[in-house]
Design a protein around this motif. Structure first.
Motif, PDB file in Angstrom:
ATOM      1  N   ASN A  54     -41.521 -72.496 -60.246  1.00 14.00           N
ATOM      2  CA  ASN A  54     -42.838 -72.149 -59.159  1.00 14.00           C
ATOM      3  C   ASN A  54     -43.988 -73.195 -59.816  1.00 14.00           C
ATOM      4  OD1 ASN A  54     -41.749 -70.149 -57.588  1.00 14.00           O
ATOM      5  ND2 ASN A  54     -41.982 -68.918 -59.724  1.00 14.00           N
ATOM      6  N   ASN A  55     -43.686 -74.640 -59.901  1.00 11.47           N
ATOM      7  CA  ASN A  55     -44.722 -75.724 -60.182  1.00 11.47           C
ATOM      8  C   ASN A  55     -45.530 -75.420 -61.445  1.00 11.47           C
ATOM      9  OD1 ASN A  55     -44.327 -77.035 -57.693  1.00 11.47           O
ATOM     10  ND2 ASN A  55     -45.440 -75.325 -56.713  1.00 11.47           N
ATOM     11  N   ALA A  56     -44.650 -74.901 -62.315  1.00 10.93           N
ATOM     12  CA  ALA A  56     -45.305 -74.341 -63.705  1.00 10.93           C
ATOM     13  C   ALA A  56     -46.198 -75.548 -64.127  1.00 10.93           C
ATOM     14  CB  ALA A  56     -44.223 -73.846 -64.568  1.00 10.93           C
ATOM     15  N   VAL A  57     -45.752 -76.574 -64.233  1.00  5.48           N
ATOM     16  CA  VAL A  57     -46.672 -77.578 -65.040  1.00  5.48           C
ATOM     17  C   VAL A  57     -47.968 -77.982 -64.297  1.00  5.48           C
ATOM     18  CG1 VAL A  57     -46.855 -80.182 -66.040  1.00  5.48           C
ATOM     19  CG2 VAL A  57     -44.393 -79.045 -66.129  1.00  5.48           C
ATOM     20  N   LEU A  58     -47.989 -78.055 -63.033  1.00  3.39           N
ATOM     21  CA  LEU A  58     -49.101 -78.264 -62.359  1.00  3.39           C
ATOM     22  C   LEU A  58     -49.970 -77.030 -62.418  1.00  3.39           C
ATOM     23  CD1 LEU A  58     -50.887 -79.871 -60.325  1.00  3.39           C
ATOM     24  CD2 LEU A  58     -49.521 -79.063 -58.481  1.00  3.39           C
ATOM     25  N   GLU A  59     -49.478 -75.980 -62.254  1.00  6.05           N
ATOM     26  CA  GLU A  59     -50.031 -74.636 -62.350  1.00  6.05           C
ATOM     27  C   GLU A  59     -50.776 -74.386 -63.670  1.00  6.05           C
ATOM     28  OE1 GLU A  59     -50.803 -72.580 -59.944  1.00  6.05           O
ATOM     29  OE2 GLU A  59     -49.866 -73.553 -58.715  1.00  6.05           O
ATOM     30  N   LYS A 153     -51.658 -66.896 -65.201  1.00  4.26           N
ATOM     31  CA  LYS A 153     -51.383 -68.207 -64.463  1.00  4.26           C
ATOM     32  C   LYS A 153     -50.218 -69.015 -64.824  1.00  4.26           C
ATOM     33  CE  LYS A 153     -56.198 -68.537 -63.519  1.00  4.26           C
ATOM     34  NZ  LYS A 153     -57.593 -69.339 -63.807  1.00  4.26           N
ATOM     35  N   LEU A 154     -49.554 -68.845 -66.044  1.00  6.07           N
ATOM     36  CA  LEU A 154     -48.516 -69.478 -66.572  1.00  6.07           C
ATOM     37  C   LEU A 154     -48.062 -68.612 -67.635  1.00  6.07           C
ATOM     38  CD1 LEU A 154     -46.683 -72.029 -67.003  1.00  6.07           C
ATOM     39  CD2 LEU A 154     -48.330 -72.831 -68.421  1.00  6.07           C
ATOM     40  N   PRO A 178     -45.181 -68.724 -62.103  1.00  4.75           N
ATOM     41  CA  PRO A 178     -44.961 -70.174 -62.910  1.00  4.75           C
ATOM     42  C   PRO A 178     -44.300 -69.846 -64.309  1.00  4.75           C
ATOM     43  CG  PRO A 178     -46.905 -70.432 -61.826  1.00  4.75           C
ATOM     44  CD  PRO A 178     -46.531 -68.962 -61.573  1.00  4.75           C
ATOM     45  N   THR A 179     -43.471 -70.199 -64.744  1.00  2.00           N
ATOM     46  CA  THR A 179     -42.748 -70.036 -66.035  1.00  2.00           C
ATOM     47  C   THR A 179     -42.172 -71.288 -66.616  1.00  2.00           C
ATOM     48  OG1 THR A 179     -40.530 -69.355 -65.374  1.00  2.00           O
ATOM     49  CG2 THR A 179     -42.174 -67.614 -65.745  1.00  2.00           C
ATOM     50  N   LEU A 199     -49.285 -80.117 -72.105  1.00  2.00           N
ATOM     51  CA  LEU A 199     -50.036 -79.695 -70.946  1.00  2.00           C
ATOM     52  C   LEU A 199     -51.344 -80.063 -71.213  1.00  2.00           C
ATOM     53  CD1 LEU A 199     -48.821 -76.031 -70.155  1.00  2.00           C
ATOM     54  CD2 LEU A 199     -48.380 -77.959 -68.737  1.00  2.00           C
ATOM     55  N   LEU A 200     -51.905 -79.819 -72.325  1.00  2.00           N
ATOM     56  CA  LEU A 200     -53.356 -80.298 -72.537  1.00  2.00           C
ATOM     57  C   LEU A 200     -53.552 -81.789 -72.590  1.00  2.00           C
ATOM     58  CD1 LEU A 200     -54.149 -77.943 -75.785  1.00  2.00           C
ATOM     59  CD2 LEU A 200     -55.341 -77.940 -73.637  1.00  2.00           C
TER      60      LEU A 200
END
Length: 206
Positions: A54-59, A153-154, A178-179, A199-200
């Motif tokens: 579910n678009n985890a990276v973008l979320e 959110k994640l 998102p996972t 991600l940061l």
């Protein structure tokens, strides 16, 4: 002779990782995370076991950019996350495993401290859960999701081990949210921290 410059060491490491990876279906952002898990573990198998839903990276990036609240299950994961990047993003990070109230609740209810710590964190609101060690923490997050008590959110769920680790990650993947998880027994607090750092760095740089 050996390389002494830390930046050169990291760049060389990622060159080796890129050359050693097989064909894959990751997008550029997902690939950044997979590479960092390989870099952290020295294990190329992570290109086969990291799962994004579910678009985890973008979320995750979108949650970090305006500032968010992150909670980890272990002090090790907490310590491994880049505090300079967190500050740049305006994010906060907490860990409740050593909280005395958490210890008392866990003892009274006969549950793990990790579960009690998740309950305490959830009562204060969490944007990103980071689970690297405790399957019971990830199971508890799932239970709270089913009860409608949290809306993160994640979820980063990569607990390591042989008792409940694989099952807790399978459970996390059943939710329509998102996972970022790993398949099977591999993972760990170092992997969890590496995912957050990736991600940061994509969200705000180093």
């Amino acid at each position: 002779m050996y390389i002494k410059n830390p930046n050169q060491i990291e760049h060389k490491s990622f060159d080796i990782i890129e050359a050693g990876m097989k064909e894959h279906n990751f997008n550029e952002q997902e690939l950044s995370i997979v590479k960092r898990t390989i870099h952290t573990t020295g294990d190329f198998d992570y290109e086969n076991i990291v799962i994004f839903k579910n678009n985890a990276v973008l979320e995750g990036i979108n949650a970090i950019k305006p500032g968010c609240r992150i909670v980890t299950d272990t002090k090790m994961a907490f310590s491994g996350i880049n505090k300079i990047a967190l500050q740049k993003a305006g994010c906060t990070i907490d860990n409740y495993i050593d909280n005395e109230e958490v210890r008392k609740i866990a003892q009274e209810l006969g549950i793990t401290r990790s579960m009690a710590a998740i309950d305490m964190a959830a009562s204060k609101g969490v944007d990103i859960f980071v689970i690297g060690n405790a399957p019971t923490a990830l199971f508890r997050i799932g239970e709270l999701l089913e009860e409608g008590k949290i809306s993160p959110k994640l979820i980063i769920g990569v607990p390591v081990g042989f008792v409940g680790a694989a099952e807790s990650k399978e459970y996390a993947r059943t939710f329509n949210m998102p996972t970022i998880t790993t398949e099977g027994t591999k993972g760990g607090s170092n992997v969890a921290a590496a995912i957050v750092n990736a991600l940061l760095y994509m969200a705000v740089g180093r």
